[in-house]
Every structure is written in structure tokens, then in C-alpha cells.
Design a protein around this motif. Sequence first.
Motif, short mmCIF file in Angstrom:
data_model
loop_
_atom_site.label_atom_id
_atom_site.label_comp_id
_atom_site.label_asym_id
_atom_site.label_seq_id
_atom_site.Cartn_x
_atom_site.Cartn_y
_atom_site.Cartn_z
N VAL A 85 0.86 -1.18 0.00
CA VAL A 85 0.00 0.00 0.00
C VAL A 85 0.90 1.23 0.00
N THR A 86 0.80 2.05 -1.04
CA THR A 86 1.61 3.25 -1.15
C THR A 86 0.72 4.48 -0.98
N LEU A 87 1.18 5.41 -0.12
CA LEU A 87 0.43 6.63 0.16
C LEU A 87 1.27 7.84 -0.25
N LEU A 89 1.64 11.52 0.78
CA LEU A 89 1.24 12.34 1.93
C LEU A 89 1.82 13.75 1.82
N SER A 113 7.37 -0.82 6.68
CA SER A 113 7.09 0.41 5.95
C SER A 113 8.40 0.99 5.44
N ARG A 133 5.38 3.66 1.70
CA ARG A 133 4.81 2.36 1.33
C ARG A 133 4.79 1.45 2.53
N ASP A 150 -9.81 0.38 -0.50
CA ASP A 150 -10.05 1.55 0.36
C ASP A 150 -9.89 1.21 1.83
N VAL A 153 -6.16 0.91 2.58
CA VAL A 153 -5.54 2.24 2.66
C VAL A 153 -5.87 2.89 3.99
N GLU A 154 -7.13 2.81 4.41
CA GLU A 154 -7.54 3.42 5.67
C GLU A 154 -6.83 2.77 6.86
N HIS A 157 -3.08 3.82 6.89
CA HIS A 157 -2.95 5.21 7.33
C HIS A 157 -3.12 5.31 8.85
N PRO A 171 -3.93 11.14 2.71
CA PRO A 171 -3.21 10.97 1.44
C PRO A 171 -3.92 11.66 0.29
N SER A 174 -3.25 7.19 -3.53
CA SER A 174 -2.85 5.91 -2.95
C SER A 174 -2.86 4.84 -4.03
#
Length: 242
Positions: A85-87, A89, A113, A133, A150, A153-154, A157, A171, A174
Motif C-alpha cells: 500500500v503506497t500513500l 502524503l 514500511s 509504502r 479503500d 488504505v484506511e 494510514h 493521502p 494511494s
Amino acid sequence: LVEAAGVPGGATIRRDAAVRELARTATGWRLTVGPTRDPELVDADAVLLAVPARPAARLLAGVADLAPEAVATVGALDYASVALVTLALPHPELPALSGFLVPATEGLLVKASTFFTTKWGHLARPDGLALVRASVGRYGEEASLQVTDDDLVEAVHRELSKVLGTPLPAPVASHVQRWGGALPQYTPGHLDRVAAVRAALRGAHPTLALAGAGYDGVGIPVCVRSGETAAEEIITALGGSA
């Protein structure tokens, strides 16, 4: 990759050509390639199976004179499913680290991470946007990945904010990349078991070899070395010089 490697004279490269069966012939090997209703038979002098362990075991099961225990050993090599999972920010408060690992005892979904824009300075952006990530999913916990992108991602985060001790900004973008059954699990005795399988192959069929992450390690350099070593053994078995 095909263009960079070049194609030696007489060689062909086939893409999207699933191999369904492998059989020994008087002069080499015969591969059954393509869909069930329209199969193609391909003859080869040698075969290097650079595929995950379970597909390799299914192909090896059709090879005569190969000890069943060798096939069973390959088929028993296990894998875990993971997701990356890549954010992106905006102006996050990140420590001066390239990343961190999270032990399973913490009970978090995130297991590691990487702070891309810290680890690789050339990715730093003048607008302050940082790329972070996270790797999620542990062995035996595939159910934790059976949620929407989703939701992943949540969760990432939220957990990163918890680990870093400060709320991260939302973010602006994502990306979720899922890899089902992609991470080999090396249990005690793995190297000895792989060595025994390879010895059995060399003894019964020296022009058939195994290579890849399931046997030698997941890093790109070790995978390259694994392929080169197997290719050298095959070339030697064919009477050439590696």
C-alpha cells in the motif's frame, strides 16, 4: 527486457504461453503449451523451471524416473500473500529513517514500511509530498487481506499514524498492489530440502533445473544468481561451457 537482452540466433521468446505439462523424450523434453482445447507441443533440449514451487511440483509430477518424495518436497514449499500500500502524503512529519519493521507480536496489519522520499533522495519533491509504502499481510492471515483497497488504505494510514505517534495527513493519492501467494516461507531445514531435490534432479535428469525465489531467496540479486547458476548447470550437462 526482451529488447535489452537481445535474442540469440535461432532463439524465440514466447510470452503469455502457459506450460501445462512436461514430459521426457528420447532427445530432451516436450512441453504442452497453451489452452487445453488448442495445445501446442514444444520440444526442448533442456528445461529450467523458474516458477513458484507449487506449479513446479505439478509439472514435475509428470516426469518419469523422478523420486516422488522430491516432487512432494517441492509441492510442500509454502507461501504467504501480501499487499503493498503506497500513500502520497502532503508534508508529513516523518522520522529521519528509511523505514521500519513491525514484529507480529504488535498485532498490527502493517508488517513493514518504507519512506521512499527519505530512503532515495532523488525521489524528494520540492512540494513536500512524501511517498510512504507499507507491506501488509502475514503468513496464515490471508483473511486480513480480503477487504477492499479503500479499507486497506484506511487501515495502513491509521496504523502508521499510531506507530509514528503523530496523525499523518490524509493521502492525496494511494495505490494498492496485491500479491497472492507471492512470499516464500523458509522453514527450518529449507536449504537442505532444496539441495536434496536438486541432487535428485541432477541424478535423474541433469537437463532439468529449478530456480527462483521459492528456493534461494526473494531478493532480486539472489534470484538472478539462482537463474544463472541453474543455466550454467544445464549448459554443462549439455556438453557446453558456461
